[in-house]
Design an enzyme around this catalytic site. Structure first.
Site, PDB file in Angstrom:
ATOM      1  N   ASP A  40      -8.982  -3.592  -6.521  1.00  0.00           N
ATOM      2  CA  ASP A  40      -8.494  -3.191  -5.210  1.00  0.00           C
ATOM      3  C   ASP A  40      -9.215  -1.893  -4.849  1.00  0.00           C
ATOM      4  OD1 ASP A  40      -6.973  -1.844  -3.166  1.00  0.00           O
ATOM      5  OD2 ASP A  40      -5.238  -3.100  -3.634  1.00  0.00           O
ATOM      6  N   HIS A  90      -7.349  -5.720  -1.078  1.00  0.00           N
ATOM      7  CA  HIS A  90      -6.175  -4.881  -0.864  1.00  0.00           C
ATOM      8  C   HIS A  90      -5.037  -5.739  -0.337  1.00  0.00           C
ATOM      9  CE1 HIS A  90      -4.023  -1.206  -0.415  1.00  0.00           C
ATOM     10  NE2 HIS A  90      -3.981  -1.235   0.914  1.00  0.00           N
ATOM     11  N   SER A 141       0.837  -1.192   0.000  1.00  0.00           N
ATOM     12  CA  SER A 141       0.000   0.000   0.000  1.00  0.00           C
ATOM     13  C   SER A 141       0.879   1.251   0.000  1.00  0.00           C
ATOM     14  CB  SER A 141      -0.964  -0.054   1.187  1.00  0.00           C
ATOM     15  OG  SER A 141      -1.987   0.889   1.078  1.00  0.00           O
TER      16      SER A 141
END
Length: 498
Positions: A436, A465, A222
């Site tokens: 995502d 995610h 991320s």
């Protein structure tokens, strides 16, 4: 020149709920790539980790590493970055060090290796590296910053609330302005303006030198993809293997990156809708994906008008967005909808007044995001963006485009954001789910385009995610990423799994 791709297809077995121009430019990236501290012979003074760092699955040791508060003034004020190490259990197989970042920005990373081991980090990766975690500057045990958040403050953190109309944008702007002023008022030691992705990347290079290493490998998820991209661009010659999972799309999170949350939610919502439609007999949300989508909008509209047990349309949309982070969350999300439809949801417990346990996390996120890049300063531009994204991405776009404290941040960026560099070794593997909710596929594609011949893009035909290690169930993505980390070559072309 951009390379011509040869797609490698593979069949596969098919984390929640992270100013006007620069006042002072940093040295040019080309210059920075030529310098950096040399490895230290002494190494950190490893000892027990702080009591709140719980890692029962690994033998974790911790140590502080001293870095400049302002890397432009290396002899000035110093701060300490807390670092953790899980040493390779088989030193004879050790390749080097693998530095981790779990995302955020704002979460502690000292025990993240334990989380990866719990999720199934392959033994050969653990054997190949001393695995290094750290609290980024401003977080946890690394000179934490605070904006003074309290439990009774109407602030939802890194995702603004859904703006149903123009008045909601004005309401959020007032909250965002108050947060920016709180941050300035609590910044009594002047550290807040130095919390940035570029400075964390420079801290990483200080950690590398303290560890006595010529190079480091990196695994980031991320926001960790932005941090890894920044390090690989500032110090390309000091990188061994770089894996970036679930990608922001650049070295920083700007307004465009936040607005891509709306795109990601739109693309991922269909996966949940199909799942729920297949289970209509249990949850009663709709017998087709289209019917489930209609239920979402009708329930959100009803809660906008009449909240149920303290849950309004904004909270419902945010909870649903968080529920798209992975298929393992679909059941809880569906049950929440079902309860709201029947009026049976109990109100959330109200925490006692006092300092917020999320204070440092929220504060570090805001500081990093606002310091990395200049944000629009006029509320009207956010109002236009909200109206546009409410139409383009109706599931969640009017939240992603809403106002953050960056619109009122007291400090202009100290330097331009780090530019992704295509100059350097071909050692960057970009790993991405096709759907995502927070870092959509477009982010991975953008980062891959910017790295050029240095990178390959691995797309898993999955949803949620995060891809690597226990997040998805793709043998293809797991095997390809692991093989690269333990010393295999970068794939010859882009990879599609599934």
């Amino acid at each position: 020149m951009r390379r011509r791709r040869t797609a490698v297809r593979a069949t596969a077995l098919a984390a929640l709920v992270g100013l006007a121009g620069a006042a002072m430019a940093a040295p040019a990236a080309a210059q920075e790539r030529e310098r950096g501290p040399v490895p230290s012979a002494a190494g950190p003074a490893w000892g027990p980790c702080p009591a709140d760092v719980v890692a029962p699955l690994v033998d974790l040791r911790c140590a502080p590493v001293t870095v400049p508060l302002d890397h432009r003034e290396p002899g000035g004020e110093q701060i300490q970055i807390m670092v953790s190490r899980a040493a390779s259990p088989k030193p004879e197989k050790r390749r080097g060090v693998l530095m981790l970042n779990q995302g955020g920005p704002g979460g502690s990373g000292l025990a993240f290796v334990n989380d990866l081991v719990k999720r199934g980090l392959p033994a050969n990766v653990q054997e190949s590296y001393d695995i290094i975690g750290f609290d980024t500057r401003g977080v946890g045990h690394s000179a934490p910053v605070s904006c003074g958040f309290t439990t009774d403050q109407d602030y939802t953190g890194n995702i603004p609330p859904y703006a149903a109309d123009d008045a909601a944008v004005s309401e959020q702007a007032a909250i965002a302005k108050d947060v920016a002023q709180r941050c300035a008022a609590h910044d009594r030691n002047g550290h807040l303006r130095h919390v940035s992705t570029a400075n964390v990347a420079r801290d990483m290079d200080r950690i590398r030198a303290a560890l006595g290493e010529e190079k480091i490998s990196f695994l980031g998820f991320s926001y960790g993809s932005a941090l890894g991209a920044a390090y690989a661009s500032l110090f390309p010659g000091r990188t061994d293997r770089v894996v970036l999972d679930s990608n922001v799309g650049d070295t920083h999170l700007d307004q465009g990156g936040i607005r891509r949350y709306g795109l990601g939610a739109e693309e991922t919502f269909g996966d949940f809708a199909r799942w729920a439609a297949d289970r209509h007999g249990t949850y009663g949300l709709g017998a087709t994906p289209e019917a489930v989508r209609a239920t979402y909008f009708s329930l959100a509209a009803r809660l906008d008008e009449t909240p149920s047990a303290g849950i309004d349309g904004r909270v419902f949309r945010l909870a649903t967005f968080a529920g798209l982070y992975g298929p393992t969350l679909y059941g809880v999300t569906a049950a929440t909808w079902q309860s709201l439809l029947t009026g049976g949801t109990a109100p959330a417990p109200v925490p006692p007044p006092g300092p917020s346990p999320s204070d440092t996390m929220f504060s570090a996120f805001i500081a990093t995001t606002c310091n990395d890049v200049a944000w629009p300063r006029d509320v009207e531009s956010y109002r236009r963006a909200v109206a546009q994204d409410r139409e383009r991405y109706p599931v969640f776009g009017a939240a992603a485009a809403n106002v953050l404290p960056c619109a009122f941040w007291p400090h202009p960026p100290a330097e331009p954001p780090v530019a992704v560099s295509g100059e350097g070794p071909a050692n960057v593997l970009i790993v991405q789910n096709r759907h995502d909710p927070v870092t959509p596929l477009r982010g991975g594609q953008l980062l891959d385009e910017k790295f050029g011949d240095r990178s390959r893009l691995l797309v898993e035909n999955g949803s949620g995610h995060g891809v690597y290690v226990g997040v998805g169930d793709s043998a293809c993505a797991l095997d390809t990423t692991t093989a690269f980390l333990v010393g295999g070559p970068l794939p010859p072309g882009d990879v599609t799994c599934g």
